[in-house]
Design an enzyme around this catalytic site. Structure first.
Site, mmCIF file in Angstrom:
data_model
loop_
_atom_site.group_PDB
_atom_site.id
_atom_site.type_symbol
_atom_site.label_atom_id
_atom_site.label_comp_id
_atom_site.label_asym_id
_atom_site.label_seq_id
_atom_site.Cartn_x
_atom_site.Cartn_y
_atom_site.Cartn_z
ATOM 1 N N SER A 130 -10.384 -6.351 1.503
ATOM 2 C CA SER A 130 -11.680 -6.564 1.661
ATOM 3 C C SER A 130 -11.986 -5.128 2.172
ATOM 4 C CB SER A 130 -11.801 -7.878 2.104
ATOM 5 O OG SER A 130 -11.669 -7.716 3.773
ATOM 6 N N ILE A 178 -8.741 1.119 3.315
ATOM 7 C CA ILE A 178 -8.116 1.641 2.340
ATOM 8 C C ILE A 178 -7.626 0.534 1.255
ATOM 9 C CG2 ILE A 178 -5.496 2.198 1.217
ATOM 10 C CD1 ILE A 178 -4.273 3.018 4.980
ATOM 11 N N ASP A 185 -4.163 -16.425 2.613
ATOM 12 C CA ASP A 185 -3.463 -15.471 3.328
ATOM 13 C C ASP A 185 -1.884 -15.248 3.357
ATOM 14 O OD1 ASP A 185 -1.767 -14.981 5.885
ATOM 15 O OD2 ASP A 185 -1.634 -16.519 6.898
ATOM 16 N N VAL A 186 -0.969 -13.692 2.863
ATOM 17 C CA VAL A 186 -0.021 -13.406 2.726
ATOM 18 C C VAL A 186 0.860 -13.977 2.742
ATOM 19 C CG1 VAL A 186 -1.512 -10.821 1.590
ATOM 20 C CG2 VAL A 186 -0.483 -11.290 3.531
ATOM 21 N N ASN A 202 -1.073 -4.263 -0.047
ATOM 22 C CA ASN A 202 -1.547 -3.647 0.968
ATOM 23 C C ASN A 202 -2.101 -3.503 2.374
ATOM 24 O OD1 ASN A 202 -3.463 -1.360 2.077
ATOM 25 N ND2 ASN A 202 -4.761 -3.084 1.918
ATOM 26 N N SER A 210 3.803 3.209 5.139
ATOM 27 C CA SER A 210 3.106 4.104 5.999
ATOM 28 C C SER A 210 4.380 4.928 6.528
ATOM 29 C CB SER A 210 3.401 3.444 7.287
ATOM 30 O OG SER A 210 2.976 4.768 8.514
ATOM 31 N N GLN A 228 4.626 -0.325 18.621
ATOM 32 C CA GLN A 228 4.772 0.050 17.065
ATOM 33 C C GLN A 228 5.897 -0.865 16.719
ATOM 34 O OE1 GLN A 228 3.013 2.621 15.274
ATOM 35 N NE2 GLN A 228 1.809 1.682 14.630
ATOM 36 N N TYR A 287 6.272 -3.514 14.250
ATOM 37 C CA TYR A 287 5.270 -2.684 13.412
ATOM 38 C C TYR A 287 6.396 -1.770 12.232
ATOM 39 C CZ TYR A 287 2.029 -0.113 10.533
ATOM 40 O OH TYR A 287 0.976 0.296 9.182
ATOM 41 N N LYS A 343 7.329 -1.582 8.045
ATOM 42 C CA LYS A 343 7.034 -0.495 6.917
ATOM 43 C C LYS A 343 8.250 0.220 6.625
ATOM 44 C CE LYS A 343 2.799 -1.454 6.520
ATOM 45 N NZ LYS A 343 2.061 -2.038 5.854
ATOM 46 N N ASN A 403 -6.649 0.626 13.562
ATOM 47 C CA ASN A 403 -6.165 0.887 14.630
ATOM 48 C C ASN A 403 -7.978 1.631 15.689
ATOM 49 O OD1 ASN A 403 -7.261 3.362 13.027
ATOM 50 N ND2 ASN A 403 -5.560 3.898 12.359
HETATM 51 N N1 NAI Z 1 -4.435 2.331 9.227
HETATM 52 C C1 NAI Z 1 -3.317 3.619 9.315
HETATM 53 O O1 NAI Z 1 -3.363 4.346 10.256
HETATM 54 C C2 NAI Z 1 -2.772 3.425 8.544
HETATM 55 C C3 NAI Z 1 -2.245 1.980 7.611
HETATM 56 N N2 NAI Z 1 -1.249 1.575 6.957
HETATM 57 C C4 NAI Z 1 -1.372 0.566 6.176
HETATM 58 O O2 NAI Z 1 -2.457 -0.042 5.209
HETATM 59 C C5 NAI Z 1 -2.811 -0.587 4.748
HETATM 60 C C6 NAI Z 1 -4.220 -1.069 5.253
HETATM 61 O O3 NAI Z 1 -4.584 -1.129 5.773
HETATM 62 P P1 NAI Z 1 -5.868 -0.492 6.473
HETATM 63 O O4 NAI Z 1 -6.136 -0.579 5.642
HETATM 64 O O5 NAI Z 1 -5.725 0.461 7.647
HETATM 65 O O6 NAI Z 1 -6.244 -1.494 7.771
HETATM 66 P P2 NAI Z 1 -7.410 -2.861 7.743
HETATM 67 O O7 NAI Z 1 -7.289 -3.719 8.714
HETATM 68 O O8 NAI Z 1 -8.774 -2.016 7.269
HETATM 69 O O9 NAI Z 1 -6.827 -3.282 6.696
HETATM 70 C C7 NAI Z 1 -5.883 -4.513 6.566
HETATM 71 C C8 NAI Z 1 -6.572 -5.926 5.168
HETATM 72 O O10 NAI Z 1 -5.296 -6.392 4.742
HETATM 73 C C9 NAI Z 1 -6.275 -7.428 5.542
HETATM 74 N N3 NAI Z 1 -4.766 -8.643 5.997
HETATM 75 C C10 NAI Z 1 -4.993 -8.822 7.195
HETATM 76 N N4 NAI Z 1 -3.411 -9.704 6.971
HETATM 77 C C11 NAI Z 1 -3.474 -10.540 6.582
HETATM 78 C C12 NAI Z 1 -3.414 -11.631 5.661
HETATM 79 N N5 NAI Z 1 -2.123 -12.181 6.647
HETATM 80 N N6 NAI Z 1 -3.016 -12.140 3.881
HETATM 81 C C13 NAI Z 1 -4.156 -11.398 3.064
HETATM 82 N N7 NAI Z 1 -5.080 -10.104 3.931
HETATM 83 C C14 NAI Z 1 -4.366 -9.724 5.370
HETATM 84 C C15 NAI Z 1 -7.026 -7.647 6.458
HETATM 85 O O11 NAI Z 1 -8.080 -8.730 6.426
HETATM 86 C C16 NAI Z 1 -7.554 -6.077 6.313
HETATM 87 O O12 NAI Z 1 -8.486 -6.642 4.380
HETATM 88 C C17 NAI Z 1 -1.961 -1.986 6.369
HETATM 89 O O13 NAI Z 1 -0.841 -2.485 5.137
HETATM 90 C C18 NAI Z 1 -1.754 -1.197 7.166
HETATM 91 O O14 NAI Z 1 -0.304 -1.198 7.517
HETATM 92 C C19 NAI Z 1 -0.331 2.297 6.967
HETATM 93 C C20 NAI Z 1 -0.468 3.702 7.698
HETATM 94 C C21 NAI Z 1 -1.111 4.006 7.912
HETATM 95 C C1 LIG Z 2 -2.105 1.392 13.259
HETATM 96 C C2 LIG Z 2 -1.660 2.268 13.586
HETATM 97 O O1 LIG Z 2 -2.335 3.285 13.971
HETATM 98 C C3 LIG Z 2 -0.954 3.185 11.870
HETATM 99 O O2 LIG Z 2 -0.131 2.884 11.213
HETATM 100 C C4 LIG Z 2 0.230 3.103 10.511
HETATM 101 O O3 LIG Z 2 1.153 2.872 9.225
HETATM 102 C C5 LIG Z 2 0.516 4.483 11.042
HETATM 103 O O4 LIG Z 2 1.494 5.088 11.560
HETATM 104 C C6 LIG Z 2 -0.635 4.935 12.285
HETATM 105 O O5 LIG Z 2 0.739 4.446 14.012
#
Ligand code: NAI
Ligand SMILES: C[C@H](O)[C@@H]1OC(=O)[C@H](O)[C@@H]1O
Length: 253
Positions: free
Chosen positions: A14, A17, A63-64, A90, A143, A153, A156, A160, A194
């Protein structure tokens, strides 16, 4: 279109990414089901964007971290869309916190969502793919943090690394069924996860300065790599990890 006629399931779809990948999958011809948690508005918006592209969209709350969510999501999505061709794991959280006083609850929750959740979801999707036949593609959002650390982290980055490793082992376990398993390793992407951390202008500028391509990432930067790995264009790619970081990882000096 790279995903013409395929069905794609995405957790945490929702926002960020996951949402970008869901919309791009639809643009590439797929019907898409997203799992989500929290407010309904974001999920409804993603479904509307999928439908505006002429594809079917489904949003299912859960909730995953709960193992039952995985079987429910995969089962209900397959009932709605017919089958599961592609699964994108994701969903994730990153509650930044210092190591020495990390609350056990923060560590446990981060593990439960990011790693346990990925395991149960991928297992449920794989079982569905095996049962229906015809192979499939699984893409996990790991990641750059699978490869490098972060002071705030420590709870965290191991999740990953775990997701990256899960894809490698699942690639071996599922290759005989024609199911490919790969991960993407995003660098720093500007999303909700973030927003607070990067509100620190100094940190944000330091992070951006490390990127040879000259900017932090946007969710849409991940959509293409995820769709590529999900598509038949990557038919001989499994057990791979694709860095999508603007070159940050290799930039030592
Ligand atoms: N934004 C970044 O810099 C980076 C993000 N990632 C990874 O990308 C993935 C997506 O994150 P983003 O799009 O960045 O942030 P985001 O916060 O927009 O997306 C994360 C999504 O996961 C959902 N979520 C969280 N807990 C949940 C649960 N228990 N059950 C179901 N859904 C849940 C959230 O509601 C949200 O829609 C994550 O796994 C994050 O670790 C990896 C590397 C860098
Ligand atoms: C949430 C952080 O900004 C983001 O998550 C990751 O996995 C990246 O390495 C960044 O630290």
């Amino acid at each position: 279109m790279l995903l013409e006629g395929k069905t794609v399931l995405i957790t945490g779809g929702s926002s960020g990414i996951g949402a970008a990948a869901a919309v791009e999958a639809a643009r590439q011809g797929a019907d898409v089901a997203i799992n989500y948690i929290g407010a309904d508005a974001g999920a409804h918006d993603v479904v509307a964007r999928i439908e505006a592209l002429g594809r079917r969209g489904v949003a299912l709350k859960g909730d995953v971290a709960e193992p039952d969510t995985a079987t429910a999501f995969v089962g209900r999505a397959a009932d709605a869309l017919g089958r599961v061709d592609v699964f994108v794991s994701n969903a994730g959280i990153c509650p930044f916190h210092a190591f020495l006083d990390m609350p056990a609850a923060t560590f446990e929750r981060t593990m439960a969502v990011n790693l346990h959740g990925a395991f149960y979801m991928v297992q449920a999707a794989a079982n569905r793919m095996v049962a229906q036949g015809g192979g499939g593609a699984i893409v996990a959002v790991s990641s750059i943090s699978a490869l490098v650390g972060g002071e705030y982290q420590t709870h965290y980055t191991p999740t990953k690394a775990g997701v990256h490793s899960l894809m490698q082992s699942a690639a071996i376990a599922l290759g005989r069924y024609g199911i490919r398993c790969n991960s993407v390793l995003p660098g720093t992407i500007l999303t909700e996860i973030n927003r607070d951390d990067l509100a620190d202008t100094g940190k944000r500028e330091r992070m951006a300065a490390r990127v040879p391509l000259g900017r932090l990432g946007e969710p849409e930067d991940l959509a293409g790599p995820i769709v590529f790995l999900a598509s038949d264009m990557a038919r001989y790619v499994t057990g791979a990890a694709l860095l999508v970081d603007g070159g940050a990882y290799v930039n030592l000096q």
